[in-house]
Each structure stands twice: as structure tokens, then as C-alpha cells.
Design a protein around this motif. Structure first.
Motif: not given
Length: 144
Positions: A20-21, A24, A4, A12-17
Motif C-alpha cells: 500500500e505504501a 506513494w 511509518m 500515513f494510515p495506521d497498519n499500512q502494508t
């Protein structure tokens, strides 16, 4: 999470924890999320389920993550075969991958070798970190 963070295969958004992932990736009922282990290490994960709710629920979809150090060992192929078998067993009429990054040549090759066809490519909708704006393939296999 390395896959990711690399930004080459999923939007996916950058720096997603991980927290947060997780919602999904962890598929809800009617679908499932599976992992492959090498000892205690997760080397692949796949999620599968209906492509869309309601009138689209007769078509399956799936997403795959293979740990970079384990790519090229056949784990992705085994999971691809598993997902197609699972979708047939569950009564889906077909399987559709909505967004295979055009620059991800190994994935496109693998899915084509498992008899998914590229139905079309939406141009320049994925911002690849190395290749710039590339297309996303929509791939499909009839399971009837």
C-alpha cells in the motif's frame, strides 16, 4: 516501515502494508527515489520530484526516511544536500517541504541548517501519538 508505523513524521494510515505504501514512496519519472545502504540494510530512503504538476512543477519537493538505529550519523544531512543539489541541477527554481511535523525538531533543525526557511506553520493539523495535535511547517529555499 518502522518510521511509518510510529506515526510521528508522516500522515500515513495506521497498519499500512508495504504494498500500500510503495506507490506513494516510489517517485515517478521527472523525480527519483534513492536509498542508502549499510551492507545489505537500507538505512535511508529519499524521494524527490516536482512539488505539484502543471504550473507548480518548477518547484521541487522531497521526503526522507532514516532508519531509527542510524539517525544522528549524518545520513539525513547527506541526503538533504543531495536533494538540494539534484533540484538545482534539474533546473528547479526552489524546493518546498509541505509538511514537516512541528514536533520533529531534529528534522526542522536539519532543514534550517541547509537553508530552508519555515514560511509558516499550519496549527494542529497533525495528530502526533505523543504530543497530540501539532502543527506542520511549510519550508522553502529559493534555488535561483
Amino acid at each position: 516501515m518502522d518510521i511509518m508505523a510510529a506515526g510521528r513524521t508522516y500522515a500515513f494510515p495506521d497498519n499500512q502494508t508495504l504494498d500500500e505504501a510503495r506507490p506513494w514512496w516510489m517517485e515517478q519519472s521527472a523525480g527519483q527515489t534513492v536509498v542508502a545502504l549499510d551492507g545489505q540494510e537500507i538505512i535511508e530512503s529519499a524521494k524527490m520530484g516536482p512539488n505539484r504538476p502543471g504550473r507548480g512543477q518548477h518547484i521541487a519537493t522531497a521526503s526522507f526516511l532514516v532508519h531509527p538505529q542510524h539517525q544522528g550519523r549524518g545520513v539525513g544531512r547527506a541526503f538533504g544536500e543531495y536533494v538540494i543539489h539534484w533540484a538545482r541541477r534539474e533546473g528547479y527554481r526552489g524546493i518546498q517541504f509541505n509538511a514537516v511535523v512541528g514536533a520533529n525538531h531534529p528534522a526542522a533543525y536539519l532543514w534550517q541548517s541547509l537553508r530552508l526557511e519555515i514560511m509558516g506553520t499550519v496549527p494542529e493539523v497533525f495528530d502526533h501519538p505523543d504530543e497530540g495535535f501539532v502543527g506542520l511547517h511549510v519550508m522553502y529555499q529559493c534555488l535561483r
